[in-house]
Design a protein around this motif. Structure first.
Motif, mmCIF file in Angstrom:
data_model
loop_
_atom_site.group_PDB
_atom_site.id
_atom_site.type_symbol
_atom_site.label_atom_id
_atom_site.label_comp_id
_atom_site.label_asym_id
_atom_site.label_seq_id
_atom_site.Cartn_x
_atom_site.Cartn_y
_atom_site.Cartn_z
ATOM 1 N N ALA A 116 42.115 37.973 36.111
ATOM 2 C CA ALA A 116 43.569 39.058 36.049
ATOM 3 C C ALA A 116 44.159 38.585 34.418
ATOM 4 O O ALA A 116 44.217 39.208 33.889
ATOM 5 C CB ALA A 116 44.312 39.152 36.672
ATOM 6 N N GLU A 119 41.146 39.360 31.455
ATOM 7 C CA GLU A 119 40.416 40.745 31.231
ATOM 8 C C GLU A 119 41.499 41.405 31.550
ATOM 9 O O GLU A 119 40.972 42.147 31.868
ATOM 10 C CB GLU A 119 39.474 40.320 31.578
ATOM 11 C CG GLU A 119 38.398 39.258 32.546
ATOM 12 C CD GLU A 119 37.349 39.300 32.393
ATOM 13 O OE1 GLU A 119 36.820 39.677 33.654
ATOM 14 O OE2 GLU A 119 36.613 39.501 31.636
ATOM 15 N N GLY A 120 41.591 41.618 33.515
ATOM 16 C CA GLY A 120 42.571 42.549 33.730
ATOM 17 C C GLY A 120 41.937 42.467 34.920
ATOM 18 O O GLY A 120 39.938 42.367 34.785
ATOM 19 N N ARG A 122 40.708 43.750 39.193
ATOM 20 C CA ARG A 122 41.618 44.249 41.007
ATOM 21 C C ARG A 122 40.814 44.109 42.133
ATOM 22 O O ARG A 122 39.601 42.923 41.895
ATOM 23 C CB ARG A 122 40.746 45.927 40.947
ATOM 24 C CG ARG A 122 41.431 46.399 39.641
ATOM 25 C CD ARG A 122 40.782 48.157 40.086
ATOM 26 N NE ARG A 122 41.565 49.033 38.855
ATOM 27 C CZ ARG A 122 42.589 49.797 39.142
ATOM 28 N NH1 ARG A 122 43.258 49.917 40.244
ATOM 29 N NH2 ARG A 122 42.531 50.609 37.910
ATOM 30 N N SER A 140 46.094 44.984 41.824
ATOM 31 C CA SER A 140 45.798 45.223 40.167
ATOM 32 C C SER A 140 46.394 44.583 39.438
ATOM 33 O O SER A 140 47.427 44.646 38.894
ATOM 34 C CB SER A 140 46.041 47.091 40.222
ATOM 35 O OG SER A 140 45.194 47.487 38.730
ATOM 36 N N ARG A 142 47.191 42.629 34.764
ATOM 37 C CA ARG A 142 47.137 43.174 33.532
ATOM 38 C C ARG A 142 47.410 42.121 32.872
ATOM 39 O O ARG A 142 48.724 42.303 33.207
ATOM 40 C CB ARG A 142 46.254 44.281 33.199
ATOM 41 C CG ARG A 142 45.842 44.228 31.509
ATOM 42 C CD ARG A 142 45.346 45.960 31.401
ATOM 43 N NE ARG A 142 44.273 46.105 31.919
ATOM 44 C CZ ARG A 142 43.100 46.151 31.078
ATOM 45 N NH1 ARG A 142 42.662 45.083 30.554
ATOM 46 N NH2 ARG A 142 42.159 46.052 32.404
ATOM 47 N N SER A 143 47.174 41.099 31.445
ATOM 48 C CA SER A 143 48.580 40.807 30.705
ATOM 49 C C SER A 143 48.599 40.924 29.813
ATOM 50 O O SER A 143 47.946 42.360 29.091
ATOM 51 C CB SER A 143 47.198 39.269 30.163
ATOM 52 O OG SER A 143 48.464 38.282 29.204
ATOM 53 N N LEU A 152 51.832 38.631 33.347
ATOM 54 C CA LEU A 152 50.571 38.953 34.594
ATOM 55 C C LEU A 152 51.530 40.663 34.890
ATOM 56 O O LEU A 152 52.456 39.899 34.958
ATOM 57 C CB LEU A 152 49.889 38.178 35.558
ATOM 58 C CG LEU A 152 48.908 39.071 36.138
ATOM 59 C CD1 LEU A 152 48.061 39.591 34.618
ATOM 60 C CD2 LEU A 152 48.629 37.916 37.238
#
Length: 429
Positions: A116, A119-120, A122, A140, A142-143, A152
């Motif tokens: 995460a 690159e993000g 789940r 879920s 994402r940075s 994050l």
């Protein structure tokens, strides 16, 4: 103090009050930006970390939300996430989210956290609430960008209801599969049992007829050649033997016909019921004329049927209508009407009718609603009729009032244009 100095002091106090109010708003997160006057005019300075609108939005989300640093520590969390973890919000912030991850799935959590941040990513795993309850969640993350705080942004979705629905669906699917397998097994077993019973009935009927014919032949010889040498009682006994043997022979013949409906039936094909019905009336001409019966019909359709069995079906129902007549000459009327891809036939008579308690029973083998010498037969005609109709995927039943006649209905699948459609088209034209 001069008036000018006093006015300047009041102006400074007002500016100080405004400044203190602005600082309070900044501290409490109620301000997103500062409007400042400068040599070039007013400028807007966005406050780093100003987040009031976003807090309002996050608090109204149905999912949990959190902001983490690069080590997974919770910098911010909404009330929904605190509720999922069953932990007060002030005890959530500052701790690592990993604290609520069961030990056996922490390696999986760390892998998700690394992905995460890069690159993000789940993931689905369980969180351990304060009560010890396992809560299945979807993570879920994402940075927002390199070097940005927080590192994050995470959305935590409670999957409990969806998992329950999936479990229920899986259980229902398993139950349905087991029920289908059991039904197929029972259907196969029933088909095998029916085939064995039909074979048994056929073999038994053939085997019974051999000794029965011998009894009949010798009884007839005694009646023809020795009747004069017998007294009245002996002749009466001989007559009963002969009558019983002949009745048994007819029952065996009926049983053979009953079993052959499925064992010797031909595949259904388009059959013109109009033509078959006319042939049935011709075959029964002697019975119709001797009873003074009137048999009428409306145009009949083309159906999918074994033509030989359809002929037998009409003959059985017509003979039944004429046999069970009342005081008046029999009147029989036959018609058909379309119903959901089938044709529903009706055979109406003015006979003695059937009691309600007997309206289902009369379709069983050897079951009769009326007895006596005026109503001959062994109780197999309607049983054969039912077997023929059900073999073709239809149904048969009777509607009747004792003393007011009966109407026998049966359904057969339709096929193509027939005299019915042609006649209807002619009437419409």
């Amino acid at each position: 103090m001069s008036d000018a100095l006093r006015r300047e002091l009041y102006r400074l106090r007002e500016r100080l009050a405004v400044a203190e109010q602005a600082l309070r708003a900044i501290r409490e997160g109620e301000a997103d930006a500062v409007l400042a006057a400068g040599p070039g005019g007013c400028r807007v300075f966005t406050l780093e970390g100003a987040e009031h609108p976003y807090r309002v939005f996050l608090e109204q989300m149905q999912e949990g939300a959190a902001a983490l640093d690069s080590q997974g520590a919770i910098l911010y969390a909404n009330q929904r996430l605190a509720a999922l973890l069953e932990t007060p919000l002030e005890k959530v912030i500052g701790r690592s989210l990993e604290n609520w991850v069961p030990a056996e799935t922490r390696p999986e959590f760390r892998q998700w956290l690394d992905r995460a941040l890069r690159e993000g990513a789940r993931a689905e795993l369980d969180l351990a609430a304060a009560s010890g309850r396992r809560v299945p969640v979807g993570l879920s993350g994402r940075s927002p960008g390199a070097g940005v705080v927080p590192a994050l942004c995470v959305v935590v979705t409670d999957l409990s209801e969806s998992r329950q629905r999936e479990d229920q669906l899986r259980r229902q699917t398993e139950l349905l599969a087991r029920a289908r397998a059991e039904l197929e097994r029972q259907t196969s077993e029933l088909a095998r049992s029916n085939a064995e019973l039909e074979q048994f009935a056929s073999v038994l009927a053939h085997d019974l007829r051999e000794p029965l014919r011998a009894v009949l032949n010798y009884a007839r010889l005694l009646s023809d050649r020795c009747a004069d040498s017998l007294d009245d009682r002996a002749r009466r006994y001989l007559g009963r033997v002969l009558g019983g043997a002949e009745r048994l022979d007819r029952m065996i013949e009926g049983l053979l016909e009953f079993s052959r409906v499925t064992t010797r039936g031909r595949p259904p094909a388009p059959a013109d019921a109009e033509t078959v019905f006319v042939q049935a009336c011709a075959d029964l001409r002697e019975l119709i004329e001797s009873a003074g019966a009137s048999v009428t019909h409306e145009p009949l359709p083309t159906v999918m049927a074994d033509e030989t069995q359809l002929l037998r079906l009409f003959e059985n129902l017509l003979a039944n209508a004429i046999k069970f007549r009342g005081a008046h000459p029999p009147r029989v009327h036959v018609w058909a009407e379309p119903r959901d891809g089938f044709w529903r036939f009706g055979v109406r008579d003015n006979g003695i009718g059937v009691e309600p308690r007997d309206q289902e029973r009369i379709f069983a083998p050897f079951q009769r609603a009326h007895h006596g010498p005026q109503y001959p037969g062994e109780g197999l005609g309607l049983a054969v009729a039912r077997r023929i109709v059900e073999r073709h995927g239809g149904q048969i039943w009777v509607e009747s009032r004792p003393g007011h006649g009966s109407t026998f209905f049966f359904t057969l699948p339709g096929a193509g244009q027939s005299a019915y459609e042609q006649a209807r088209g002619a009437r419409a034209g």
